[in-house]
Design a protein around this motif. Structure first.
Motif, PDB file in Angstrom:
ATOM      1  N   SER A  14      64.429  35.836  49.311  1.00  0.00           N
ATOM      2  CA  SER A  14      65.454  36.710  48.737  1.00  0.00           C
ATOM      3  C   SER A  14      66.816  36.015  48.684  1.00  0.00           C
ATOM      4  O   SER A  14      67.549  36.136  47.695  1.00  0.00           O
ATOM      5  CB  SER A  14      65.557  37.997  49.549  1.00  0.00           C
TER       6      SER A  14
ATOM      7  N   CYS B 280      68.857  35.429  45.194  1.00  0.00           N
ATOM      8  CA  CYS B 280      70.207  35.970  44.991  1.00  0.00           C
ATOM      9  C   CYS B 280      71.200  34.867  44.639  1.00  0.00           C
ATOM     10  O   CYS B 280      72.068  35.043  43.772  1.00  0.00           O
ATOM     11  CB  CYS B 280      70.670  36.710  46.242  1.00  0.00           C
TER      12      CYS B 280
ATOM     13  N   LYS C 217      63.819  41.280  43.120  1.00  0.00           N
ATOM     14  CA  LYS C 217      64.825  40.218  43.118  1.00  0.00           C
ATOM     15  C   LYS C 217      64.548  39.188  42.026  1.00  0.00           C
ATOM     16  O   LYS C 217      65.470  38.691  41.366  1.00  0.00           O
ATOM     17  CB  LYS C 217      64.839  39.517  44.478  1.00  0.00           C
TER      18      LYS C 217
ATOM     19  N   CYS D  84      66.875  37.913  38.860  1.00  0.00           N
ATOM     20  CA  CYS D  84      67.154  36.483  38.724  1.00  0.00           C
ATOM     21  C   CYS D  84      66.746  35.996  37.340  1.00  0.00           C
ATOM     22  O   CYS D  84      67.427  35.163  36.730  1.00  0.00           O
ATOM     23  CB  CYS D  84      66.415  35.712  39.809  1.00  0.00           C
TER      24      CYS D  84
END
Length: 731
Positions: free
Chosen positions: A120, A124, A156, A160
């Motif tokens: 993660s 991020c 996530k 992205c």
């Protein structure tokens, strides 16, 4: 303060600083200690020091020396250090810095990590500051994670992927299959990320948009599940089930249904269901309803559904929240052209918003009210708009006057159009520049209203001479139709007996008033001169008034007075040629040639042609014209023809090559050292000038061109040093 001071104590010391200088001293000492510890090989407080440096960065102080420490901490096997390192990278690094390339390999390794929280962190960071090169290198890893079994990671990874598509458009095709499969997920976070990704893909590529139109039934089912689902504490916000996901789905449906009948039909029932079942008493519900309205109005929806959407916006207009009222009027403004009748049902509420205290709401209400003016409601709407004009804020007055002018021009009868223009003229300096000449043109064309108009404007002039636009038009009317005013038998207004002295008193008041601008005095002086052809007992008084301004400090006014005095003296027999004049408009020329002749005496702008003496007009067309001016689509051609040994006929012809009308067109010509006789007839258009050159001096002519186009005034001067067919001495 020792180098090992905790973050909380450093924050406390900074906040307790009494001056900026003291604060800088605290930060400089701490930064020096942090820099020294960064250089130590075995530093157990690395994350602690970087955290303090990030706080210093948040205060606006330089922290770039911590960039390499971020790179080292991202490569650390410890999660606590890796977490602060990634946070530092997102704050201190960006794609323009070379140091960002050093973490590409670390991000790739962490994307394959067994710990979802480490994955993660890498996702991020890449979504926050990944450069185009990093996105190309790591895109396959993101596509792999989109197909993972972990919902937390898929959410996530979807966000992205959005960043990667924005950076490198061609990589969108890589993520399209995975994005399609994410719509079958039950996790709302994954669904939200998938919808955002699909929106991005569809907006970037028309082919991808066409493929995703097949997903409309799936999106409809997801949306129905959200609308009809019961209370879910995990997703409920003020009684609405996951409004964030609902808004995103509605936005995607709008993109998929735009300009497509099949997709629009598939979502019509759902949109009606959302519009009727969503609670509008809460802000959350209004957000969903607003997105629903935008979708209905943007797709090929049914007429009944569009009416429902307009009614929702009508309810928004009654909301106490000014922001909601503002967006409602903004949306209605966009559709008033296509759904005019549906918007008309809320006309009363929209007009009431003109009284709103908020300036932005009031401006939107004005624009929408102007758009709603039609032949059926023109009387009531004009009454409301003119009432608003009399009390609206100064910053809106010019816009309101311009809008009312346009609406009246399209919709009303000549008499009502005249009344509206009179009201607009009372707005003074807030009216558009072309309001005065346009009103004069309107009055000129409506011969049945001449008597009514001159009486109405005469009374308005007596009541108030502070509004220059109104005074200018009133003076023009008195000069042009003074005989109708003096006759006093107008059946459309209350009978008023106006004497010659009354009319001259009114004009003389304008001439002497300190509130009158030079242009207004020009109108009044010209009107006074025109009355000399319409009255019998006060000609000497008019001659006296005109002669006073022969020495006026204003050059333009002095020029007029001198020319008018010449009419009274040497050319008194030609004074009646001024009895009729027009306000010229230069129309666009046809595709193959065609010209409009030069202008008359311009009563709208009040300019008489100054030819250092006078003009001799003849209807004969000159031969072999030569262009002497060409700018902005306006051209002047000149041709010459000898009449005698000392006489010369010069013809000036103007043409308009633009697509728009040119009004208030004026030519002013000066020929030094050459005498010119005044016009002998009441010809209204200048085409030829006769020059008398007994001394055979070198001829030169200077011409000033002035006109109005699309509301803007233009003026230019051209000097003519040679005349076609003649030598320098005019022989």
């Amino acid at each position: 303060m020792s180098p090992s001071v905790p973050l909380q104590e450093m924050i406390r010391a900074i906040r307790s600083a009494r001056t900026q200088c003291e604060e800088r001293g605290v930060i400089q000492r701490e930064c020096a200690a942090i820099r020294a510890q960064f250089r130590q090989a075995d530093n157990g407080g690395r994350s602690h020091n970087l955290a303090k440096l990030l706080y210093v960065h948040m205060l606006g102080y330089p922290a770039h020396f911590g960039q390499m420490e971020c790179v080292r901490m991202i490569a650390s096997p410890r999660y606590s250090e890796k977490r602060v390192g990634y946070l530092g990278a997102m704050m201190l690094l960006d794609e323009k810095q070379d140091a960002s390339l050093l973490i590409t390999n670390s991000i790739k390794n962490d994307l394959a990590h067994s710990n979802q929280y480490v994955q993660s962190l890498a996702l991020c960071t890449l979504a926050c500051m990944g450069s185009a090169e990093m996105c190309r290198d790591l895109a396959p890893e993101i596509d792999r994670l989109l197909r993972a079994s972990n919902s937390y990671i898929k959410k996530k990874a979807a966000l992205c992927a959005v960043h990667i598509v924005r950076k490198v458009h061609e990589l969108g095709e890589l993520f399209a299959p995975a994005a399609r499969s994410l719509l079958s997920e039950k996790n709302h976070g994954v669904l939200h990320g998938a919808v955002v990704l699909i929106i991005e893909l569809c907006e970037r590529n028309p082919e991808t948009l066409e493929r995703f139109r097949k997903t409309v039934p799936d999106l409809v089912q997801i949306m129905k599940g959200l609308v009809l689902s019961g209370y879910s504490p995990e997703h409920d916000v003020a009684g609405i089930s996951d409004p964030f996901l609902q808004v995103r789905i509605l936005r995607l449906l709008r993109i998929l249904g735009r300009n497509n009948e099949g997709a629009s039909d598939a979502m019509n029932d759902l949109l009606a269901q959302v519009a009727t079942n969503t609670d509008s008493t809460k802000t959350v519900g209004n957000a969903v309803l607003y997105e629903t309205v935008l979708t209905v109005l943007d797709i090929k929806s049914e007429s009944g559904l569009r009416v429902l959407a307009v009614n929702i916006l009508g309810r928004f207009l009654l909301n106490n929240d000014r922001n909601i009222r503002y967006i409602a009027m903004t949306s209605l403004q966009k559709i008033v052209g296509t759904d005019h009748n549906a918007v008309q049902r809320h006309r009363g509420t929209i007009v009431d918003c003109l009284k709103d205290q908020d300036a932005s709401v009031k401006r939107r209400a004005l624009e929408l009210s102007l758009a709603l003016v039609s032949a059926s409601n023109i009387r009531s709407m004009m009454k409301e708009l003119l009432l608003f004009l009399s009390s609206c804020p100064p910053e809106l007055r010019a816009h309101a006057a311009s809008g009312i002018f346009n609406a009246a021009e399209r919709r009303v009868t000549p008499r009502r159009h005249t009344n509206v223009h009179v009201h607009l003229a009372r707005a003074g300096g807030d009216v558009r520049d072309e309001t005065v000449p346009n009103l004069i043109q309107l009055i000129t064309n409506a011969s049945e209203l001449h008597c009514y108009t001159v009486h109405k404007l005469y009374r308005a002039l007596l009541a108030d001479i502070s509004q220059q636009s109104l005074v200018q038009v009133a003076c023009w009317c008195i000069g042009e139709y003074g005989d109708l005013l003096l006759r006093g038998d107008c059946q459309e207004t209350e009978p008023v007996q106006v004497t010659e002295d009354d009319a001259l008193d009114a004009l003389e008041t304008v001439l002497q008033s300190h509130m009158s601008s030079p242009a207004t005095r020009g109108f009044a002086l010209t009107a006074t001169m025109k009355l000399s052809t319409r009255i019998t007992d006060n000609v000497d008084r008019i001659r006296s008034i005109v002669s006073i301004y022969g020495s006026c400090i204003d050059v333009e006014l002095q020029q007029r007075a001198v020319e008018y005095n010449a009419l009274f003296k040497k050319y008194d027999h030609m004074r009646y040629a001024m009895k009729k004049s027009t306000c010229p408009t230069l129309q666009p020329s046809p595709a193959f040639g065609g010209t409009a002749p030069g202008p008359s005496v311009n009563t709208a702008g009040g300019d008489l042609l100054d030819l250092l003496g006078g003009l001799e007009l003849t209807p004969l067309a000159p031969a072999d014209p030569v262009p002497v001016y060409d700018k902005g689509g306006v051209t002047l051609t000149l041709s010459c023809e000898k009449q005698s040994d000392t006489g010369l006929t010069v013809t000036l012809t103007a043409s308009n090559a633009t697509d728009s009308d040119i009004s208030s067109f004026t030519l002013q010509a000066a020929v030094p050292k050459v005498g010119l006789p005044l016009p002998p007839a009441d010809a209204s258009l200048l085409t030829m000038v006769v020059l008398n050159n007994p001394n055979k001096v070198n001829l030169k002519m200077r011409v000033r061109v002035s006109y109005t186009r699309l509301g803007s005034a233009f003026q230019d001067t051209v000097q003519i040093d040679s005349f076609p067919g003649l030598d320098a001495a005019g022989r």
